[in-house]
Design a protein around this motif. Structure first.
Motif, PDB file in Angstrom:
ATOM      1  N   LEU A   1       0.801  -1.257  -0.039  1.00  0.00           N
ATOM      2  CA  LEU A   1      -0.043  -0.071  -0.030  1.00  0.00           C
ATOM      3  C   LEU A   1       0.977   1.137   0.010  1.00  0.00           C
ATOM      4  CD1 LEU A   1      -2.760  -1.329   2.512  1.00  0.00           C
ATOM      5  CD2 LEU A   1      -3.027  -0.685  -0.017  1.00  0.00           C
ATOM      6  N   TYR A   2       1.774   1.183   0.680  1.00  0.00           N
ATOM      7  CA  TYR A   2       2.740   2.591   0.698  1.00  0.00           C
ATOM      8  C   TYR A   2       3.358   2.571  -0.448  1.00  0.00           C
ATOM      9  CZ  TYR A   2       2.352   3.219   5.684  1.00  0.00           C
ATOM     10  OH  TYR A   2       1.820   3.686   6.846  1.00  0.00           O
ATOM     11  N   PHE A   3       3.972   1.469  -1.093  1.00  0.00           N
ATOM     12  CA  PHE A   3       4.537   1.641  -2.346  1.00  0.00           C
ATOM     13  C   PHE A   3       3.784   2.023  -3.534  1.00  0.00           C
ATOM     14  CE2 PHE A   3       7.827  -0.589  -0.519  1.00  0.00           C
ATOM     15  CZ  PHE A   3       9.031  -0.037  -1.062  1.00  0.00           C
ATOM     16  N   LEU A   4       2.327   1.615  -3.461  1.00  0.00           N
ATOM     17  CA  LEU A   4       1.464   2.091  -4.232  1.00  0.00           C
ATOM     18  C   LEU A   4       0.857   3.501  -4.193  1.00  0.00           C
ATOM     19  CD1 LEU A   4      -1.013  -1.114  -4.147  1.00  0.00           C
ATOM     20  CD2 LEU A   4      -0.080  -0.077  -6.435  1.00  0.00           C
ATOM     21  N   ALA A   5       1.184   4.075  -3.030  1.00  0.00           N
ATOM     22  CA  ALA A   5       0.833   5.473  -2.995  1.00  0.00           C
ATOM     23  C   ALA A   5       1.892   6.039  -3.393  1.00  0.00           C
ATOM     24  CB  ALA A   5       0.846   5.674  -1.237  1.00  0.00           C
ATOM     25  N   MET A   6       3.034   5.712  -3.320  1.00  0.00           N
ATOM     26  CA  MET A   6       4.249   6.430  -3.931  1.00  0.00           C
ATOM     27  C   MET A   6       4.088   6.302  -5.467  1.00  0.00           C
ATOM     28  SD  MET A   6       7.522   5.903  -1.439  1.00  0.00           S
ATOM     29  CE  MET A   6       7.069   4.265  -0.977  1.00  0.00           C
ATOM     30  N   CYS A   7       3.711   5.199  -5.882  1.00  0.00           N
ATOM     31  CA  CYS A   7       3.637   5.043  -7.421  1.00  0.00           C
ATOM     32  C   CYS A   7       2.570   5.948  -7.924  1.00  0.00           C
ATOM     33  CB  CYS A   7       3.344   3.647  -7.905  1.00  0.00           C
ATOM     34  SG  CYS A   7       4.656   2.542  -7.674  1.00  0.00           S
ATOM     35  N   GLN A   8       1.440   5.907  -7.686  1.00  0.00           N
ATOM     36  CA  GLN A   8       0.510   6.906  -7.870  1.00  0.00           C
ATOM     37  C   GLN A   8       0.804   8.325  -7.964  1.00  0.00           C
ATOM     38  OE1 GLN A   8      -2.362   6.135  -9.357  1.00  0.00           O
ATOM     39  NE2 GLN A   8      -2.267   4.038  -8.968  1.00  0.00           N
ATOM     40  N   LYS A   9       1.358   8.684  -6.662  1.00  0.00           N
ATOM     41  CA  LYS A   9       1.960  10.171  -6.698  1.00  0.00           C
ATOM     42  C   LYS A   9       2.805  10.577  -7.947  1.00  0.00           C
ATOM     43  CE  LYS A   9       2.462  14.266  -4.916  1.00  0.00           C
ATOM     44  NZ  LYS A   9       1.252  15.102  -5.053  1.00  0.00           N
ATOM     45  N   LYS A  10       3.675   9.371  -8.080  1.00  0.00           N
ATOM     46  CA  LYS A  10       4.777   9.929  -9.197  1.00  0.00           C
ATOM     47  C   LYS A  10       3.918   9.907 -10.676  1.00  0.00           C
ATOM     48  CE  LYS A  10       8.823   9.740  -7.145  1.00  0.00           C
ATOM     49  NZ  LYS A  10       9.940  10.784  -7.565  1.00  0.00           N
ATOM     50  N   LEU A  11       3.090   9.168 -10.742  1.00  0.00           N
ATOM     51  CA  LEU A  11       1.985   9.109 -12.098  1.00  0.00           C
ATOM     52  C   LEU A  11       1.291  10.233 -11.967  1.00  0.00           C
ATOM     53  CD1 LEU A  11       1.496   5.308 -12.021  1.00  0.00           C
ATOM     54  CD2 LEU A  11       2.881   6.754 -13.665  1.00  0.00           C
ATOM     55  N   GLY A  12       1.106  11.230 -11.060  1.00  0.00           N
ATOM     56  CA  GLY A  12       0.333  12.373 -11.069  1.00  0.00           C
ATOM     57  C   GLY A  12      -1.032  12.058 -10.237  1.00  0.00           C
ATOM     58  N   ASP A  13      -1.440  11.036  -9.816  1.00  0.00           N
ATOM     59  CA  ASP A  13      -2.804  10.828  -9.267  1.00  0.00           C
ATOM     60  C   ASP A  13      -2.675  11.121  -7.680  1.00  0.00           C
ATOM     61  OD1 ASP A  13      -5.306  10.224  -8.499  1.00  0.00           O
ATOM     62  OD2 ASP A  13      -5.292   8.492  -9.735  1.00  0.00           O
ATOM     63  N   GLY A  14      -2.573  12.178  -7.353  1.00  0.00           N
ATOM     64  CA  GLY A  14      -2.460  12.517  -5.992  1.00  0.00           C
ATOM     65  C   GLY A  14      -3.457  11.875  -5.021  1.00  0.00           C
ATOM     66  N   ALA A  15      -4.530  12.155  -5.523  1.00  0.00           N
ATOM     67  CA  ALA A  15      -6.222  11.629  -4.979  1.00  0.00           C
ATOM     68  C   ALA A  15      -5.907  10.170  -4.475  1.00  0.00           C
ATOM     69  CB  ALA A  15      -7.180  11.764  -5.355  1.00  0.00           C
ATOM     70  N   ARG A  16      -5.605   9.487  -5.515  1.00  0.00           N
ATOM     71  CA  ARG A  16      -5.574   8.062  -5.534  1.00  0.00           C
ATOM     72  C   ARG A  16      -4.295   7.679  -4.277  1.00  0.00           C
ATOM     73  NH1 ARG A  16      -8.212   3.563  -4.917  1.00  0.00           N
ATOM     74  NH2 ARG A  16      -7.222   1.769  -5.788  1.00  0.00           N
ATOM     75  N   ALA A  17      -3.004   8.268  -4.737  1.00  0.00           N
ATOM     76  CA  ALA A  17      -2.102   8.140  -3.716  1.00  0.00           C
ATOM     77  C   ALA A  17      -2.426   8.195  -2.163  1.00  0.00           C
ATOM     78  CB  ALA A  17      -0.821   9.297  -3.981  1.00  0.00           C
ATOM     79  N   ARG A  18      -3.196   9.175  -2.039  1.00  0.00           N
ATOM     80  CA  ARG A  18      -3.743   9.444  -0.563  1.00  0.00           C
ATOM     81  C   ARG A  18      -4.681   8.645  -0.250  1.00  0.00           C
ATOM     82  NH1 ARG A  18      -3.179  13.459   3.510  1.00  0.00           N
ATOM     83  NH2 ARG A  18      -4.191  12.424   5.208  1.00  0.00           N
ATOM     84  N   GLN A  19      -5.391   7.874  -0.902  1.00  0.00           N
ATOM     85  CA  GLN A  19      -6.278   6.597  -0.683  1.00  0.00           C
ATOM     86  C   GLN A  19      -5.361   5.428  -0.129  1.00  0.00           C
ATOM     87  OE1 GLN A  19      -8.635   6.348  -4.195  1.00  0.00           O
ATOM     88  NE2 GLN A  19     -10.238   7.625  -3.327  1.00  0.00           N
ATOM     89  N   TYR A  20      -4.209   5.153  -1.103  1.00  0.00           N
ATOM     90  CA  TYR A  20      -3.497   4.158  -0.520  1.00  0.00           C
ATOM     91  C   TYR A  20      -2.838   4.534   0.649  1.00  0.00           C
ATOM     92  CZ  TYR A  20      -3.991   1.299  -5.262  1.00  0.00           C
ATOM     93  OH  TYR A  20      -4.498   0.714  -5.913  1.00  0.00           O
ATOM     94  N   PHE A  21      -1.974   5.603   0.774  1.00  0.00           N
ATOM     95  CA  PHE A  21      -1.566   5.933   1.950  1.00  0.00           C
ATOM     96  C   PHE A  21      -2.693   5.764   3.293  1.00  0.00           C
ATOM     97  CE2 PHE A  21      -0.178   8.851   5.234  1.00  0.00           C
ATOM     98  CZ  PHE A  21       1.117   8.589   5.262  1.00  0.00           C
ATOM     99  N   ASP A  22      -3.610   6.379   3.159  1.00  0.00           N
ATOM    100  CA  ASP A  22      -4.447   6.287   4.247  1.00  0.00           C
ATOM    101  C   ASP A  22      -5.142   4.978   4.515  1.00  0.00           C
ATOM    102  OD1 ASP A  22      -4.601   9.010   4.422  1.00  0.00           O
ATOM    103  OD2 ASP A  22      -6.559   9.254   3.452  1.00  0.00           O
ATOM    104  N   LEU A  23      -5.113   3.941   3.569  1.00  0.00           N
ATOM    105  CA  LEU A  23      -5.429   2.616   3.796  1.00  0.00           C
ATOM    106  C   LEU A  23      -4.283   2.002   4.257  1.00  0.00           C
ATOM    107  CD1 LEU A  23      -7.379   0.192   3.427  1.00  0.00           C
ATOM    108  CD2 LEU A  23      -6.650   0.125   0.940  1.00  0.00           C
TER     109      LEU A  23
ATOM    110  N   LEU B   1       6.657  12.133   0.329  1.00  0.00           N
ATOM    111  CA  LEU B   1       6.271  12.350  -1.366  1.00  0.00           C
ATOM    112  C   LEU B   1       5.009  13.041  -1.576  1.00  0.00           C
ATOM    113  CD1 LEU B   1       7.350  11.849  -3.977  1.00  0.00           C
ATOM    114  CD2 LEU B   1       6.209   9.703  -3.657  1.00  0.00           C
ATOM    115  N   LEU B   2       4.023  12.563  -0.349  1.00  0.00           N
ATOM    116  CA  LEU B   2       2.671  13.157  -0.753  1.00  0.00           C
ATOM    117  C   LEU B   2       2.653  14.341   0.018  1.00  0.00           C
ATOM    118  CD1 LEU B   2       2.411  10.063  -1.321  1.00  0.00           C
ATOM    119  CD2 LEU B   2       0.128  10.056  -0.312  1.00  0.00           C
ATOM    120  N   GLY B   3       3.409  14.776   0.752  1.00  0.00           N
ATOM    121  CA  GLY B   3       3.363  16.269   1.349  1.00  0.00           C
ATOM    122  C   GLY B   3       2.641  16.022   2.657  1.00  0.00           C
TER     123      GLY B   3
END
Length: 79
Positions: free
Chosen positions: A20-42, A71-73
């Motif tokens: 989940l943490y790695f998916l959050a970082m991947c999504q952020k790097k791909l420009g999907d901050g909202a999805r990144a935050r979802q993975y981070f929170d999960l 990375l997500l700020g």
């Protein structure tokens, strides 16, 4: 990301937090901050509800949490 996402279906223990943490970082790097935050929170919720991680992994998980949060700020706060 495909492998990590596939793991979401199969893992039911504390180790899912890694993916989940790695998916959050991947999504952020791909420009999907909202999805990144979802993975981070999960990841945070999963980690809090699955506390059976061996002690030797706690520091590593904390470092991945810190890195993803940075990375997500989000910083190093718990919420």
């Amino acid at each position: 990301m495909e492998t990590l996402e596939a793991n979401l279906k199969d893992q039911v223990d504390w180790a899912l937090t890694y993916d989940l943490y790695f998916l959050a970082m991947c999504q952020k790097k791909l420009g999907d901050g909202a999805r990144a935050r979802q993975y981070f929170d999960l990841a945070q919720r999963w980690s809090e509800s699955h506390t059976e991680a061996p002690a030797e992994y706690e520091a590593e998980l904390a470092e991945f949490r810190r890195e993803a949060g940075e990375l997500l700020g989000i910083g190093d706060k718990k919420d």
